[in-house]
Enzyme design. Structure first.
Site, PDB file in Angstrom:
ATOM      1  N   ARG A 270     -18.414   4.037  -0.785  1.00  0.00           N
ATOM      2  CA  ARG A 270     -19.292   3.956  -1.939  1.00  0.00           C
ATOM      3  C   ARG A 270     -18.504   3.522  -3.157  1.00  0.00           C
ATOM      4  NH1 ARG A 270     -21.880   9.572  -2.835  1.00  0.00           N
ATOM      5  NH2 ARG A 270     -21.724   9.721  -0.590  1.00  0.00           N
TER       6      ARG A 270
ATOM      7  N   ASP B 244      -5.332  -9.197  -5.327  1.00  0.00           N
ATOM      8  CA  ASP B 244      -5.121  -7.787  -4.983  1.00  0.00           C
ATOM      9  C   ASP B 244      -4.635  -7.662  -3.538  1.00  0.00           C
ATOM     10  OD1 ASP B 244      -4.993  -5.084  -5.611  1.00  0.00           O
ATOM     11  OD2 ASP B 244      -7.027  -4.677  -4.907  1.00  0.00           O
TER      12      ASP B 244
ATOM     13  N   LYS C 160      -2.384  -6.448  -0.679  1.00  0.00           N
ATOM     14  CA  LYS C 160      -1.547  -5.287  -0.404  1.00  0.00           C
ATOM     15  C   LYS C 160      -1.844  -4.858   1.028  1.00  0.00           C
ATOM     16  CE  LYS C 160      -4.961  -2.369  -2.798  1.00  0.00           C
ATOM     17  NZ  LYS C 160      -5.145  -1.387  -3.897  1.00  0.00           N
TER      18      LYS C 160
ATOM     19  N   ASN D 166      -5.335  -3.861   2.263  1.00  0.00           N
ATOM     20  CA  ASN D 166      -6.371  -4.886   2.320  1.00  0.00           C
ATOM     21  C   ASN D 166      -6.158  -5.864   3.462  1.00  0.00           C
ATOM     22  OD1 ASN D 166      -7.622  -3.773   0.112  1.00  0.00           O
ATOM     23  ND2 ASN D 166      -6.732  -5.191  -1.362  1.00  0.00           N
TER      24      ASN D 166
ATOM     25  N   ASP E  33     -11.257  -7.342   0.991  1.00  0.00           N
ATOM     26  CA  ASP E  33     -11.394  -6.838  -0.380  1.00  0.00           C
ATOM     27  C   ASP E  33     -11.268  -7.955  -1.410  1.00  0.00           C
ATOM     28  OD1 ASP E  33     -11.477  -5.534  -2.782  1.00  0.00           O
ATOM     29  OD2 ASP E  33     -10.222  -3.865  -2.149  1.00  0.00           O
TER      30      ASP E  33
ATOM     31  N   THR F 184      -3.244  -4.354  -8.442  1.00  0.00           N
ATOM     32  CA  THR F 184      -2.630  -3.062  -8.179  1.00  0.00           C
ATOM     33  C   THR F 184      -1.197  -3.115  -8.694  1.00  0.00           C
ATOM     34  OG1 THR F 184      -4.024  -2.716  -6.228  1.00  0.00           O
ATOM     35  CG2 THR F 184      -1.993  -1.409  -6.376  1.00  0.00           C
TER      36      THR F 184
END
Length: 408
Positions: free
Chosen positions: A101, A213, A215, A218, A234, A263
């Site tokens: 969520r 992003d 990493k 992901n 992602d 990040t």
């Protein structure tokens, strides 16, 4: 990871960011990376119901996948989220369980009623301006990509209040979980994984898409098998430039971006310095990822965000401690060519694939098992993170790390 693994959101869309759920799990589907699905419009004008007709039909789920789909959650919890879905969606998909969520979204695991194939559906609220903004940017990327190493959008349902994105799923877990669970890990294993990531990232860059992003959390395996492909997932922070990076010429400078986001531990120095940047920021992140995959530790890490950023902008890291004495010079050279401070001198994705360490699948490197040192370093990092943030996720659950809305 841990406390330090929070995201810095784009300043222009901080309130509207919804992270794409990273624990998407897999059905087996063959598709080639040369075909692009037709682009569809997002719910900006809210013109009523429409959904795509170009549904990609994967082969039936395997017995192991069907076993994974058996959900032991109470039926009342499933019914609770099922009731939130438009009946025209549930007419096609059977809602199984909530798997994530966000501020404007819910993600559930589903089965297609006719084929019994597993998918994820991300339900996004688009009445609020933030929700519409997130929907538009995310769909702009997902509707254009079609590559075996990039998470695939299957179809879209759009209604005045909500948009439903049907996504493929992955049962194989994230990259570092696979490294730890193998029990044996060598440089050759690392190059096999990194080559798949580079294929996906190179494809994105050719389309003018910067992920922003990248990493380990992901990067998800398609299925639990040893022959699984690795998926880049992602796209909550992904964006288009005005043109693609010319990978064949090694040109990072065909377009630039300015928004500070990502990040912290994986952010390139030019982002932290608020300089214009390009898809080269993804290559910096891949250098950090390679360092982690080979050692279980991070090149840039500090409890203090200020000291962390200072070490990044100085490019200050080392190859000290286990298992670095056992890691080949060719592997270290690969990392160093991804982590120069000058983005114009970094390897592009295509150049990285051709680097001798990757191209030879580390054939000339030591076949020493690095697993023990990697696992030990990862456990130590997890322990330190837990002591700093008792409520933080474990290594296998870092998908749900919270995002920060603080500016750099």
């Amino acid at each position: 990871m841990g406390c330090g693994n929070s995201k810095v959101l784009p300043e222009a869309s901080k309130k509207g960011y919804v992270s794409v759920v990273q624990s998407l799990v897999a059905f087996s589907k063959a598709h080639h990376d040369d075909d692009e699905p037709k682009k569809k419009k997002c719910a900006g004008k809210q013109r009523g119901l429409w959904f795509s007709t170009n549904v990609k039909n994967p082969p039936p789920a395997s017995n192991s996948q069907q076993q994974i789909l058996k959900d032991g959650r109470p039926r009342d919890r499933v019914a609770k989220y099922k009731d939130k879905f438009d009946p025209r969606v549930t007419a096609r998909y059977d809602i199984k369980a909530l798997i994530g969520r966000g501020s404007f979204s819910r993600v559930v695991r589903v089965e297609h009623r006719m084929t019994r194939q597993p998918f994820a559906i991300k339900m996004m609220e688009v009445e609020a301006p933030g929700g519409r903004e997130v929907c538009a940017s995310e769909l702009a990327v997902l509707q254009r990509v079609s590559h075996s190493n990039v998470i695939q959008l299957i179809e879209v349902f759009q209604f005045p209040q909500r948009v439903y994105m049907v996504l493929e799923l992955a049962t194989g877990g994230e990259l570092l979980d696979r490294v730890v669970s193998r029990g044996h890990f060598t440089e050759r294993d690392a190059t096999q994984a990194l080559r798949m990531v580079l294929e996906g990232v190179g494809y994105l860059h050719n389309l003018g898409i910067t992920h922003r992003d990248l990493k380990p959390e992901n990067l998800l395996y398609y299925h639990p098998g040893a022959d699984s492909r690795l998926l880049v997932t992602d796209f909550g922070l992904a964006t288009f430039g005005s043109a693609g990076c010319d990978i064949s010429r090694g040109d990072h400078r065909t377009w630039s971006l300015r928004t500070t986001c990502g990040t912290p531990e994986y952010m390139a120095p030019e982002v932290l310095l608020r300089k214009p940047y390009s898809c080269a920021v993804d290559m910096w992140a891949l250098g950090v990822i390679t360092y982690i995959v080979l050692s279980g530790s991070m090149p840039f890490e500090d409890d203090s965000r200020t000291r962390l950023y200072r070490s990044i902008v100085r490019g200050k890291y080392s190859f000290h401690g286990d298992p670095w004495p056992s890691v080949s010079n060719l592997a270290k050279d690969f990392i160093q060519r991804l982590l120069p401070l000058d983005p114009d001198t970094r390897l592009t994705a295509e150049q990285a694939i051709r680097h001798p360490w990757v191209a030879s699948m580390a054939a000339s490197s030591s076949m020493r098992n690095l697993h023990r040192s990697i696992s030990q370093n990862l456990r130590q990092r997890t322990s330190r993170s837990s002591s700093r943030c008792p409520s933080s996720s474990t290594a296998s659950n870092v998908y749900s790390s919270k995002s920060t809305r603080k500016k750099v």
